[in-house]
Design an enzyme around this catalytic site. Structure first.
Site, PDB file in Angstrom:
ATOM      1  N   GLU A   1      34.330  35.296  37.749  1.00 35.97           N
ATOM      2  CA  GLU A   1      35.414  35.117  36.717  1.00 35.97           C
ATOM      3  C   GLU A   1      36.997  35.125  37.646  1.00 35.97           C
ATOM      4  O   GLU A   1      36.602  36.050  38.070  1.00 35.97           O
ATOM      5  CB  GLU A   1      35.584  36.551  36.025  1.00 35.97           C
ATOM      6  CG  GLU A   1      34.437  37.143  35.253  1.00 35.97           C
ATOM      7  CD  GLU A   1      34.288  35.777  33.559  1.00 35.97           C
ATOM      8  OE1 GLU A   1      35.061  35.981  33.454  1.00 35.97           O
ATOM      9  OE2 GLU A   1      32.718  35.778  33.320  1.00 35.97           O
TER      10      GLU A   1
ATOM     11  N   CYS B   1      44.963  37.105  33.971  1.00 37.13           N
ATOM     12  CA  CYS B   1      44.430  35.993  34.345  1.00 37.13           C
ATOM     13  C   CYS B   1      44.126  34.353  33.029  1.00 37.13           C
ATOM     14  O   CYS B   1      44.442  33.349  33.414  1.00 37.13           O
ATOM     15  CB  CYS B   1      42.548  36.087  34.596  1.00 37.13           C
ATOM     16  SG  CYS B   1      41.711  37.219  33.077  1.00 37.13           S
TER      17      CYS B   1
HETATM   18  P1  NAD Z   1      40.936  38.716  45.267  1.00 37.04           P
HETATM   19  O1  NAD Z   1      40.505  37.312  44.713  1.00 37.04           O
HETATM   20  O2  NAD Z   1      42.304  38.803  45.985  1.00 37.04           O
HETATM   21  O3  NAD Z   1      40.309  39.981  45.663  1.00 37.04           O
HETATM   22  C1  NAD Z   1      39.014  40.510  44.306  1.00 37.04           C
HETATM   23  C2  NAD Z   1      38.500  41.531  44.689  1.00 37.04           C
HETATM   24  O4  NAD Z   1      37.346  40.798  46.362  1.00 37.04           O
HETATM   25  C3  NAD Z   1      39.744  42.540  45.570  1.00 37.04           C
HETATM   26  O5  NAD Z   1      38.136  43.475  45.005  1.00 37.04           O
HETATM   27  C4  NAD Z   1      38.952  42.269  46.879  1.00 37.04           C
HETATM   28  O6  NAD Z   1      38.468  43.235  48.160  1.00 37.04           O
HETATM   29  C5  NAD Z   1      37.422  41.333  47.121  1.00 37.04           C
HETATM   30  N1  NAD Z   1      37.515  40.717  48.686  1.00 37.04           N
HETATM   31  C6  NAD Z   1      38.432  40.187  48.611  1.00 37.04           C
HETATM   32  N2  NAD Z   1      38.125  39.408  49.420  1.00 37.04           N
HETATM   33  C7  NAD Z   1      36.241  39.435  49.388  1.00 37.04           C
HETATM   34  C8  NAD Z   1      35.387  39.349  50.017  1.00 37.04           C
HETATM   35  N3  NAD Z   1      35.544  38.105  51.156  1.00 37.04           N
HETATM   36  N4  NAD Z   1      34.108  39.104  50.007  1.00 37.04           N
HETATM   37  C9  NAD Z   1      34.264  39.892  48.976  1.00 37.04           C
HETATM   38  N5  NAD Z   1      35.576  40.600  48.371  1.00 37.04           N
HETATM   39  C10 NAD Z   1      35.792  40.345  48.342  1.00 37.04           C
HETATM   40  O7  NAD Z   1      41.620  38.464  43.560  1.00 37.04           O
HETATM   41  P2  NAD Z   1      42.829  39.252  42.642  1.00 37.04           P
HETATM   42  O8  NAD Z   1      44.205  39.129  43.910  1.00 37.04           O
HETATM   43  O9  NAD Z   1      42.194  40.821  43.432  1.00 37.04           O
HETATM   44  O10 NAD Z   1      42.685  39.305  41.477  1.00 37.04           O
HETATM   45  C11 NAD Z   1      43.574  38.120  40.889  1.00 37.04           C
HETATM   46  C12 NAD Z   1      43.166  37.331  40.576  1.00 37.04           C
HETATM   47  O11 NAD Z   1      42.205  38.135  39.768  1.00 37.04           O
HETATM   48  C13 NAD Z   1      43.948  36.094  39.618  1.00 37.04           C
HETATM   49  O12 NAD Z   1      43.396  35.000  40.102  1.00 37.04           O
HETATM   50  C14 NAD Z   1      43.313  36.389  37.928  1.00 37.04           C
HETATM   51  O13 NAD Z   1      43.681  35.062  37.340  1.00 37.04           O
HETATM   52  C15 NAD Z   1      41.982  36.361  38.357  1.00 37.04           C
HETATM   53  N6  NAD Z   1      40.888  37.453  37.283  1.00 37.04           N
HETATM   54  C16 NAD Z   1      40.524  36.755  36.687  1.00 37.04           C
HETATM   55  C17 NAD Z   1      39.935  37.561  35.933  1.00 37.04           C
HETATM   56  C18 NAD Z   1      38.883  36.837  34.454  1.00 37.04           C
HETATM   57  O14 NAD Z   1      38.431  37.041  33.422  1.00 37.04           O
HETATM   58  N7  NAD Z   1      38.852  35.335  34.706  1.00 37.04           N
HETATM   59  C19 NAD Z   1      39.748  38.378  35.306  1.00 37.04           C
HETATM   60  C20 NAD Z   1      41.481  39.581  36.316  1.00 37.04           C
HETATM   61  C21 NAD Z   1      41.791  38.822  37.317  1.00 37.04           C
END
Ligand code: NAD
Length: 526
Positions: free
Chosen positions: A244, A278
């Site tokens: 997502e 998002c």
């Molecule tokens: P992010 O990708 O930086 O982090 C998300 C999660 O992934 C965090 O818990 C982080 O610690 C973890 N993570 C980071 N690197 C990782 C790795 N290498 N392996 C495994 N886990 C890892 O995203 P964010 O800044 O927390 O969230 C914002 C983003 O999320 C935006 O792009 C937004 O659009 C998206 N989002 C999407 C939805 C949806 O339903 N499509 C909903 C909410 C947010």
């Protein structure tokens, strides 16, 4: 004095800050790689007993967890607000209320959705065979979640995974660790058995260790960049992943729309949660003939918004989550200006506050070539572009790498539906905006770079189970015509199968009967 807060890097602790004030609000140990492996192992063991629980038993735990949330609602709303910067009212309206609804929905309906299904297998049923599908839980589900909806996104997925009979290891965002801890506490208070849900606090390294520990499925919500890394790492163990990811969601407003409603929807869609959803309105396309009137409405309403601390009831727009996120917004706004767009209001960090506040910003004369119309901004900006025809509106909306949601505004519902069906995105709303993640019954997920797989609705629940096919032959009177040994008669029989049986018509298949009997006789004689 500089308004910028510096957040020290953590090593063995995750420190939680209130982004609106810069104050530390707590710290939590950072789970190590070994702790992650241990947690996944414990989850595998607890799965053996949890999978045997009935839907009724699971329902009781979820409904008990709901009661805990209801009893602590204001405290939770305040924690979500303090850790993320969003107004308390949004913690209630966009997180707590929808997730409570989701909880009761899946608690009460998972059994019905996952009911074993008898499948019509066509003409084979006349040979005494039947097929049934049962839905088996997968095992250990790893949930890796973002900070922007730190309560409702992970909690909703936890509930669905548990109701489907899985155990869960949740890794919340390092920017909102205390909300993650709270989710664990809620289920502990609901007396969920040990290790059925474990919450591991940590950063990307902890998340990577969780991916590497070969859970049975990964539910990831976050950025496209991290999603791609996770998909690549998960492929090493063939771990399936639901992704997502981000969005660049368009809102199209036709001249015949209710402009009052559409302008209010646009500013809510763009500025709630400081634009960090998002499915935020990230691109607004308006029909040329209403350009002036509609833009004025937007600017007027935006100027009336109150920006302040999330804890204050009258706050419309709170702070952003972090300095990094604010810088992305600053860069996009600067880029808009350089490319010839006009900043009509806002456009800068709000220096009245020490924390990460960016003013609600309306931008006109935007075009799809500008960076802020192509990359996810994830901040309180509303760039406006103009279209002349229905076809052009569709083309502009689809001119993107993303495809999470889109919104179409018109009083002509036939036109609304026609346009909706031509937009490449997971959810299209007509005369509505953004809120459908809050509808537990409907699927949530993206097209294109917004990801794959679904959460919510029966489609989301199906991601958390494996359909298992049970096929039964009730009348084992004869050998199957396709069994060994083969012969020239077998070749002839299967020419008939291809021609008649595979036609799907019983009348055609009956033509095969004499040949089939000869073949069976041949097999019996051997
Ligand atoms: P992010 O990708 O930086 O982090 C998300 C999660 O992934 C965090 O818990 C982080 O610690 C973890 N993570 C980071 N690197 C990782 C790795 N290498 N392996 C495994 N886990 C890892 O995203 P964010 O800044 O927390 O969230 C914002 C983003 O999320 C935006 O792009 C937004 O659009 C998206 N989002 C999407 C939805 C949806 O339903 N499509 C909903 C909410 C947010």
């Amino acid at each position: 004095m500089s308004a910028v807060i510096s957040f020290p890097a953590t090593t063995d602790e995750i420190i939680s800050y209130n982004p609106a004030t810069g104050e530390e609000i707590g710290r939590v140990p950072n789970a190590s790689v070994d702790e992650v492996r241990e947690a996944v192992e414990k989850a595998r063991q607890s799965f053996q007993t949890w999978r045997e629980t009935s839907f009724r038993e699971r329902e009781k735990f979820i409904m008990k967890a709901r009661e805990v949330i209801l009893a602590e609602m204001d405290e939770i709303a305040r924690l979500v607000s303090d850790e993320s910067g969003k107004p308390v009212v949004e913690a209630l309206s966009m997180e707590i209320a929808p997730v409570l609804d989701l909880m009761q929905y899946f608690a009460r309906n998972a059994q019905k959705i996952l009911k074993p299904e008898k499948i019509d297998i066509g003409q084979l049923k006349f040979l005494g065979r039947s097929s049934k599908i049962i839905y088996q839980p997968l095992g250990v589900i790893a949930i890796i979640s973002p900070w922007n909806y730190p309560f409702s996104i992970p909690l909703g997925e936890v509930v669905m995974a548990l109701m489907a009979g899985n155990t869960v290891v949740l890794k919340p965002s390092e920017l909102t660790p205390l909300v993650g801890v709270k989710i664990g506490e809620i289920f502990a208070k609901a007396n969920l058995p040990a290790n059925v849900l474990q919450v591991l606090i940590g950063d990307g390294k902890t998340g990577a260790a969780l991916v590497d520990s070969a859970p049975n499925k990964i539910m990831f919500t976050g950025s496209v960049a991290t999603g791609k890394k996770i998909a690549a790492e998960a492929a090493k163990n063939l771990t399936p992943v639901v992704l997502e990811l981000g969005g660049k969601d368009p809102m199209i407003v036709f001249a015949d729309a209710d402009l009052e409603a559409a302008s209010s929807a646009a500013i809510w869609g763009a500025f709630c949660n400081s634009g960090q959803s998002c499915s935020s309105v990230e691109r607004l396309y308006i029909e040329e003939s209403i350009k002036e009137k509609f833009t004025n409405l937007i600017v007027e309403k935006t100027k009336k918004l109150t920006q302040s601390f999330g804890s204050e009831a009258a706050t419309d727009v709170g702070s952003m989550i972090s300095e990094n996120q604010l810088k992305i917004v600053e860069n996009h706004v600067a880029d808009f200006q350089q490319a010839g767009a006009q900043i009509l209001t806002g456009g800068k960090r709000n220096k009245d506050f020490k924390g990460t506040f960016f003013e609600p910003t309306v931008i006109s004369e935007a075009t799809n070539e500008m960076r802020g119309m192509r990359e996810e901004t994830f901040g309180p900006t509303l760039p406006i572009a103009v279209f002349k025809t229905e076809q052009q509106a569709i083309e502009l909306a689809n001119d993107t790498d993303f495809g999470l949601t889109a919104s179409v505004w018109t009083k002509d519902l036939r036109k609304g539906k026609r346009v909706a069906e031509k937009i490449l995105a997971g959810t299209i709303t007509v005369n509505e905006v953004l809120y459908t993640h809050g509808i537990a019954q409907t699927p949530w997920g993206g097209f294109k770079q917004s990801g794959y797989g679904r959460t919510h609705g029966k489609w989301g629940l199906m991601e958390l189970v494996a359909p298992q096919h049970i096929h039964i032959n009730r009348v084992l009177l004869t050998p199957n015509a396709w069994w060994l040994p083969y012969s020239p008669l077998a070749v002839e029989t299967f020419r008939g199968f291809a021609r008649y049986f595979a036609s799907g018509s019983l009348r055609q298949t009956l033509k095969l009967a004499p040949q089939l009997l000869k073949r069976i006789k041949e097999l019996r004689g051997k």
